[in-house]
Motif scaffolding. Structure first.
Motif, PDB file in Angstrom:
ATOM      1  N   TRP A 291       0.832  -1.197   0.000  1.00 47.18           N
ATOM      2  CA  TRP A 291       0.000   0.000   0.000  1.00 47.18           C
ATOM      3  C   TRP A 291       0.873   1.255   0.000  1.00 47.18           C
ATOM      4  CZ3 TRP A 291      -4.094  -0.946   4.460  1.00 47.18           C
ATOM      5  CH2 TRP A 291      -4.903  -2.024   4.111  1.00 47.18           C
ATOM      6  N   ASP A 292       0.573   2.191  -0.860  1.00 44.88           N
ATOM      7  CA  ASP A 292       1.184   3.507  -0.734  1.00 44.88           C
ATOM      8  C   ASP A 292       0.357   4.306   0.271  1.00 44.88           C
ATOM      9  OD1 ASP A 292      -1.115   4.333  -2.100  1.00 44.88           O
ATOM     10  OD2 ASP A 292      -0.056   4.734  -3.981  1.00 44.88           O
ATOM     11  N   GLU A 293       0.775   5.536   0.545  1.00 47.31           N
ATOM     12  CA  GLU A 293       0.086   6.295   1.586  1.00 47.31           C
ATOM     13  C   GLU A 293      -1.364   6.584   1.221  1.00 47.31           C
ATOM     14  OE1 GLU A 293       0.787  10.072   4.589  1.00 47.31           O
ATOM     15  OE2 GLU A 293       2.087   9.818   2.847  1.00 47.31           O
ATOM     16  N   PHE A 296      -3.300   3.486   1.958  1.00 51.05           N
ATOM     17  CA  PHE A 296      -3.416   3.325   3.413  1.00 51.05           C
ATOM     18  C   PHE A 296      -4.540   4.204   3.956  1.00 51.05           C
ATOM     19  CE2 PHE A 296      -2.339   5.321   7.522  1.00 51.05           C
ATOM     20  CZ  PHE A 296      -2.418   4.213   8.349  1.00 51.05           C
ATOM     21  N   ARG A 306      -6.066   4.352  11.376  1.00 50.72           N
ATOM     22  CA  ARG A 306      -5.566   5.513  10.639  1.00 50.72           C
ATOM     23  C   ARG A 306      -4.767   6.457  11.536  1.00 50.72           C
ATOM     24  NH1 ARG A 306      -8.721   9.791   6.704  1.00 50.72           N
ATOM     25  NH2 ARG A 306      -8.681   8.070   5.237  1.00 50.72           N
ATOM     26  N   TYR A 310       0.948   6.751   8.391  1.00 50.37           N
ATOM     27  CA  TYR A 310       1.586   5.836   7.429  1.00 50.37           C
ATOM     28  C   TYR A 310       2.990   5.413   7.871  1.00 50.37           C
ATOM     29  CZ  TYR A 310       2.933   4.017   2.804  1.00 50.37           C
ATOM     30  OH  TYR A 310       3.343   3.226   1.753  1.00 50.37           O
ATOM     31  N   TRP A 313       2.764   2.840  10.606  1.00 40.12           N
ATOM     32  CA  TRP A 313       2.197   1.652   9.971  1.00 40.12           C
ATOM     33  C   TRP A 313       3.298   0.847   9.295  1.00 40.12           C
ATOM     34  CZ3 TRP A 313      -1.808  -1.503   9.325  1.00 40.12           C
ATOM     35  CH2 TRP A 313      -2.017  -2.158   8.110  1.00 40.12           C
ATOM     36  N   ARG A 314       4.143   1.530   8.516  1.00 38.11           N
ATOM     37  CA  ARG A 314       5.243   0.868   7.823  1.00 38.11           C
ATOM     38  C   ARG A 314       6.301   0.364   8.810  1.00 38.11           C
ATOM     39  NH1 ARG A 314       5.390   0.052   2.180  1.00 38.11           N
ATOM     40  NH2 ARG A 314       7.240   1.303   1.751  1.00 38.11           N
TER      41      ARG A 314
END
Length: 364
Positions: A291-293, A296, A306, A310, A313-314
């Motif tokens: 997933w890119d931002e 996401f 959320r 991001y 998350w990563r």
């Protein structure tokens, strides 16, 4: 003056009936004198168990003083709401343990797989407060659900929703611990509901099951070691010694609840809000890493996840991917390639965790 007697009991009964119609599992009423809880709270803060959650220290003993948080408060209406999805199969704990044993699978805490509980609870608590106002007339009130310095478990225990388990969560004989808590502070004195007695006995399964040893004693949690804290609340680097213990848990941890014998009585939610969103069902670490931002943000719209953003998350995914490499994952080549490609434009925080992940599973 407490509005006791027939009138007070009638109001509480009406609150319970209306609460059930709103999707709450139980309603109680607590008083505002929590002074007996202040020494334990201060000792927890003095030990530094709150970690980097500076707001805990800033608020200090206000958590145990509802009438300071909202002047004029005379009673606290407490509520619990089951969150185990209605579609949950029997033997769900075993299914969760199986997911934790599959290193390539990303595991998100059960409570976060549906809609953000803050939104669901707040809306319904407001409606319950409005109902009370129509029943007794204008009143001062404010609703909370994990959103202010409130001793939620203490209030829930005092009002009979359950008792404080050794894992520090509220625990019910009828519903285990798979539920959210919320409160309505009101400026009317309602009759308090009877407190719940504890039923953990000699059991210390939750203490033994904690992957990082965060439960340092009965009802005593060192958040600095807790996987939920590390993957959600903590903004900086995850301590390197704890990374291997996180496994494939990328948002929260349920181990102390999965092992708890009382959760065989966990109740399914009646609300569709808490049904599992499709992309959390058995998702692989690699799929989520892709997933890119923008994706996401799209996938986590209306989700509690959320709020970590991001980058964190990563960070969490990188730790999970490193642990999958250490477990000799069948996806090892793809994992290494994906991690390596991310190094070129990674932030310092992410780069540190990616580099650590790439070192896992390699010969010493």
């Amino acid at each position: 003056m407490v509005q006791d007697g027939e009138w007070g009991r009638s109001i509480v009964a009406q609150l319970r009936e209306h609460g059930r119609a709103l999707g709450f599992s139980q309603i109680g009423v607590a008083g505002v004198d929590l002074s007996h809880a202040e020494p334990g709270l201060q000792a927890w803060l003095d030990a530094g168990f709150h970690g980097t959650m500076g707001y805990m220290a800033r608020h200090g003993l206000m958590r145990a003083r509802p009438a300071e948080l909202l002047p004029g408060t005379l009673s606290v209406i407490t509520a619990r709401m089951n969150y185990l999805p209605a579609s949950t199969a029997e033997g769900w704990q075993a299914v969760e343990w199986q997911g934790l044993a599959q290193p390539d699978t990303a595991v998100v805490s059960v409570y976060a797989r549906g809609r953000d509980y803050h939104k669901v609870m707040r809306q319904r608590l407001l409606r319950l407060a409005e109902f009370l106002a129509t029943s007794i007339g204008p009143l001062g009130h404010r609703v909370f659900t994990d959103s202010a310095p409130v001793m939620e478990v203490e209030l829930a225990s005092r009002s009979g929703l359950g008792w404080r388990g050794k894992h520090t969560l509220n625990l019910s004989r009828d519903a285990g611990s798979m539920y959210f808590l919320g409160e309505i502070f009101v400026d009317v004195a309602l009759p308090e509901t009877e407190a719940a007695s504890a039923h953990c006995g000699a059991c210390e399964a939750c203490i033994s099951a904690c992957p990082t040893g965060a439960i340092v004693g009965p009802q005593r949690l060192d958040a600095r070691r807790c996987i939920s804290y590390l993957t959600i609340e903590h903004e900086g680097p995850i301590p390197e010694a704890l990374r291997p213990l996180i496994g494939n848990r990328i948002y929260g941890c349920d181990d102390c609840q999965l092992i708890c014998p009382w959760n065989k009585y966990a109740q399914r939610s009646e609300l569709a809000d808490f049904e599992v969103r499709g992309h959390w069902a058995g998702a692989s670490l690699l799929a989520l890493w892709a997933w890119d931002e923008a994706e996401f943000l799209r996938r986590t719209e209306g989700s509690a996840i959320r709020r970590i953003g991001y980058e964190r998350w990563r960070r969490n995914l990188a730790v999970g991917m490193g642990n999958a490499l250490a477990a000799s994952s069948a996806d090892a080549p793809a994992l290494r390639q994906a991690l390596s490609q991310a190094l070129t434009d990674a932030s310092p925080l992410l780069a540190e965790h990616v580099a650590w992940a790439l070192a896992q599973g390699l010969p010493n």
